[in-house]
Design an enzyme around this catalytic site. Structure first.
Site, PDB file in Angstrom:
ATOM      1  N   ARG A 119      -8.489 -15.782 -16.496  1.00 35.17           N
ATOM      2  CA  ARG A 119      -8.140 -15.001 -16.436  1.00 35.17           C
ATOM      3  C   ARG A 119      -9.162 -15.063 -14.935  1.00 35.17           C
ATOM      4  O   ARG A 119     -10.473 -14.855 -15.092  1.00 35.17           O
ATOM      5  CB  ARG A 119      -8.953 -13.270 -16.992  1.00 35.17           C
ATOM      6  CG  ARG A 119      -8.075 -12.113 -16.116  1.00 35.17           C
ATOM      7  CD  ARG A 119      -8.630 -10.416 -16.859  1.00 35.17           C
ATOM      8  NE  ARG A 119      -8.425  -9.576 -15.808  1.00 35.17           N
ATOM      9  CZ  ARG A 119      -8.912  -8.953 -16.019  1.00 35.17           C
ATOM     10  NH1 ARG A 119     -10.012  -8.215 -17.444  1.00 35.17           N
ATOM     11  NH2 ARG A 119      -8.953  -7.786 -15.508  1.00 35.17           N
ATOM     12  N   HIS A 120      -8.687 -14.383 -13.862  1.00 35.44           N
ATOM     13  CA  HIS A 120      -9.562 -14.074 -12.751  1.00 35.44           C
ATOM     14  C   HIS A 120     -10.732 -13.668 -12.193  1.00 35.44           C
ATOM     15  O   HIS A 120     -10.585 -12.839 -13.481  1.00 35.44           O
ATOM     16  CB  HIS A 120      -8.853 -13.847 -11.485  1.00 35.44           C
ATOM     17  CG  HIS A 120      -8.452 -12.122 -11.705  1.00 35.44           C
ATOM     18  ND1 HIS A 120      -9.193 -11.648 -11.714  1.00 35.44           N
ATOM     19  CD2 HIS A 120      -7.423 -11.508 -11.837  1.00 35.44           C
ATOM     20  CE1 HIS A 120      -8.636 -10.503 -11.203  1.00 35.44           C
ATOM     21  NE2 HIS A 120      -7.843  -9.923 -11.581  1.00 35.44           N
TER      22      HIS A 120
ATOM     23  N   THR B 283      -4.319  -3.069 -11.524  1.00 38.84           N
ATOM     24  CA  THR B 283      -3.866  -3.825  -9.428  1.00 38.84           C
ATOM     25  C   THR B 283      -3.482  -4.630  -9.999  1.00 38.84           C
ATOM     26  O   THR B 283      -3.337  -6.536 -10.365  1.00 38.84           O
ATOM     27  CB  THR B 283      -5.745  -5.111  -9.118  1.00 38.84           C
ATOM     28  OG1 THR B 283      -6.770  -3.882  -9.800  1.00 38.84           O
ATOM     29  CG2 THR B 283      -5.519  -5.055  -8.463  1.00 38.84           C
TER      30      THR B 283
ATOM     31  N   ARG C 264      -6.955 -13.625  -5.795  1.00 38.86           N
ATOM     32  CA  ARG C 264      -8.122 -13.428  -6.551  1.00 38.86           C
ATOM     33  C   ARG C 264      -8.475 -14.413  -7.458  1.00 38.86           C
ATOM     34  O   ARG C 264      -9.587 -14.775  -8.257  1.00 38.86           O
ATOM     35  CB  ARG C 264      -8.368 -12.043  -7.345  1.00 38.86           C
ATOM     36  CG  ARG C 264      -7.195 -12.126  -8.683  1.00 38.86           C
ATOM     37  CD  ARG C 264      -7.427 -10.293  -8.518  1.00 38.86           C
ATOM     38  NE  ARG C 264      -5.881  -9.164  -9.220  1.00 38.86           N
ATOM     39  CZ  ARG C 264      -4.690  -9.276  -7.884  1.00 38.86           C
ATOM     40  NH1 ARG C 264      -4.943  -9.399  -6.988  1.00 38.86           N
ATOM     41  NH2 ARG C 264      -3.964  -8.290  -9.312  1.00 38.86           N
TER      42      ARG C 264
ATOM     43  N   GLU D  29       1.150 -10.746 -11.142  1.00 42.97           N
ATOM     44  CA  GLU D  29       0.362  -9.384 -12.625  1.00 42.97           C
ATOM     45  C   GLU D  29       1.470  -8.311 -12.697  1.00 42.97           C
ATOM     46  O   GLU D  29       2.645  -8.034 -11.937  1.00 42.97           O
ATOM     47  CB  GLU D  29      -1.056  -8.750 -12.345  1.00 42.97           C
ATOM     48  CG  GLU D  29      -1.460  -7.480 -12.794  1.00 42.97           C
ATOM     49  CD  GLU D  29      -1.680  -7.836 -14.120  1.00 42.97           C
ATOM     50  OE1 GLU D  29      -0.777  -8.266 -15.145  1.00 42.97           O
ATOM     51  OE2 GLU D  29      -3.010  -7.666 -14.845  1.00 42.97           O
ATOM     52  N   TRP D  30       1.715  -7.743 -13.782  1.00 43.18           N
ATOM     53  CA  TRP D  30       2.204  -6.673 -13.558  1.00 43.18           C
ATOM     54  C   TRP D  30       2.614  -5.920 -12.506  1.00 43.18           C
ATOM     55  O   TRP D  30       1.245  -5.195 -11.922  1.00 43.18           O
ATOM     56  CB  TRP D  30       1.559  -5.775 -14.857  1.00 43.18           C
ATOM     57  CG  TRP D  30       2.548  -4.909 -15.689  1.00 43.18           C
ATOM     58  CD1 TRP D  30       3.738  -4.174 -15.570  1.00 43.18           C
ATOM     59  CD2 TRP D  30       2.464  -4.191 -16.811  1.00 43.18           C
ATOM     60  NE1 TRP D  30       4.223  -3.296 -16.377  1.00 43.18           N
ATOM     61  CE2 TRP D  30       3.097  -3.213 -17.104  1.00 43.18           C
ATOM     62  CE3 TRP D  30       2.039  -4.797 -18.029  1.00 43.18           C
ATOM     63  CZ2 TRP D  30       3.678  -2.836 -18.731  1.00 43.18           C
ATOM     64  CZ3 TRP D  30       1.680  -4.469 -19.112  1.00 43.18           C
ATOM     65  CH2 TRP D  30       3.546  -3.314 -19.674  1.00 43.18           C
TER      66      TRP D  30
ATOM     67  N   TYR E 196       2.886  -2.060 -11.299  1.00 43.84           N
ATOM     68  CA  TYR E 196       2.171  -0.504 -12.014  1.00 43.84           C
ATOM     69  C   TYR E 196       2.980   0.077 -10.951  1.00 43.84           C
ATOM     70  O   TYR E 196       2.539   1.406 -11.114  1.00 43.84           O
ATOM     71  CB  TYR E 196       1.197  -1.015 -12.025  1.00 43.84           C
ATOM     72  CG  TYR E 196      -0.219  -1.349 -12.874  1.00 43.84           C
ATOM     73  CD1 TYR E 196       0.029  -1.619 -13.798  1.00 43.84           C
ATOM     74  CD2 TYR E 196      -1.047  -2.835 -11.936  1.00 43.84           C
ATOM     75  CE1 TYR E 196      -0.739  -3.132 -14.351  1.00 43.84           C
ATOM     76  CE2 TYR E 196      -1.275  -3.179 -12.714  1.00 43.84           C
ATOM     77  CZ  TYR E 196      -1.400  -3.471 -14.000  1.00 43.84           C
ATOM     78  OH  TYR E 196      -1.911  -4.793 -15.034  1.00 43.84           O
TER      79      TYR E 196
ATOM     80  N   ARG F 281      -1.457 -10.692 -21.269  1.00 38.66           N
ATOM     81  CA  ARG F 281      -1.923 -10.634 -22.565  1.00 38.66           C
ATOM     82  C   ARG F 281      -0.916 -10.556 -23.165  1.00 38.66           C
ATOM     83  O   ARG F 281      -0.587 -11.185 -24.925  1.00 38.66           O
ATOM     84  CB  ARG F 281      -2.135  -9.364 -23.061  1.00 38.66           C
ATOM     85  CG  ARG F 281      -3.902  -8.790 -22.517  1.00 38.66           C
ATOM     86  CD  ARG F 281      -4.012  -8.180 -21.966  1.00 38.66           C
ATOM     87  NE  ARG F 281      -4.561  -7.057 -23.060  1.00 38.66           N
ATOM     88  CZ  ARG F 281      -5.282  -5.990 -23.038  1.00 38.66           C
ATOM     89  NH1 ARG F 281      -6.084  -5.674 -22.068  1.00 38.66           N
ATOM     90  NH2 ARG F 281      -5.424  -5.009 -24.598  1.00 38.66           N
TER      91      ARG F 281
END
Length: 205
Positions: free
Chosen positions: A8-9, A21, A58, A82-83, A85, A160
């Protein structure tokens, strides 16, 4: 035995504040850069056949500072983003819960559309399984069990979900796998079964 190392960053201002984020390209903090540099000795001794990073700054910066920028070589993969959002981008769980008047969880309540459409946990899982398939193909092409490892540099919620998919669990089981910024984890096998060999391991700063 081949492993998949997931990173993970490092810390960002939004990971520190708890803001979701997804698409926002937030840079690492000074602490995040230190975390990324501290990962270099951990990863230096691993042979790699594939290194994939999310395209977000990142993640790419974490890969660079961890000494992975020239490994295998490093490839960017949109599936590691990432997800999405949606309308909850940049907001904290506490803020969303207050607005709804009840506790909110991205794992079970999902997101709402905003500047982006947002994703369901199942849609994130489709991307995660695609990444795992790509990793498996790279291992087979590199020699199977005698091949080098795969390294993935990405984001908390996405990784995850990926871990849950690796274990054959529902993607919502990712809620059980807390994952801090600037940590590394190892997905592997025991007696032929997928397992978590290490999880949420901080680098020694």
């Amino acid at each position: 035995m081949v492993s998949i190392l997931v990173v993970r960053h490092g810390q960002t201002a939004w990971s520190l504040s708890g803001q979701h984020t997804g698409a926002t390209d937030v840079p690492l903090t000074a602490e995040g850069e230190a975390q990324a540099r501290a990962l270099a000795p951990v990863l230096a001794g691993r042979r790699t056949c594939l290194v994939l990073s999310s395209p977000r700054t990142r993640a790419r910066r974490t890969a660079e500072l961890a000494g992975l920028a020239d490994a295998a070589p490093l490839q960017l993969d949109d599936d590691l983003a990432e997800w999405d959002y949606g309308g909850y981008e940049g907001r904290t769980t506490a803020q969303i819960s207050e607005e709804l008047g009840r506790p909110w969880s991205v794992w079970h309540d999902g997101v709402v559309p905003g500047d982006t459409p947002g994703e369901t946990v199942q849609q994130v899982a489709v991307r995660a399984r695609t990444v795992l398939d790509r990793a498996a193909t790279a291992v087979r092409e590199a020699g199977g069990d005698d091949a080098a490892d795969v390294v993935l540099i990405a984001h908390g919620h996405f990784l995850r979900v990926l871990a849950a998919c690796w274990l054959g669990l529902s993607p919502t089981a990712g809620a059980l796998f807390a994952l801090d910024a600037g940590t590394w984890s190892e997905l592997g096998h025991e007696h032929g079964r997928p397992v978590l060999r290490r999880w949420n391991v901080p680098a020694a700063l």
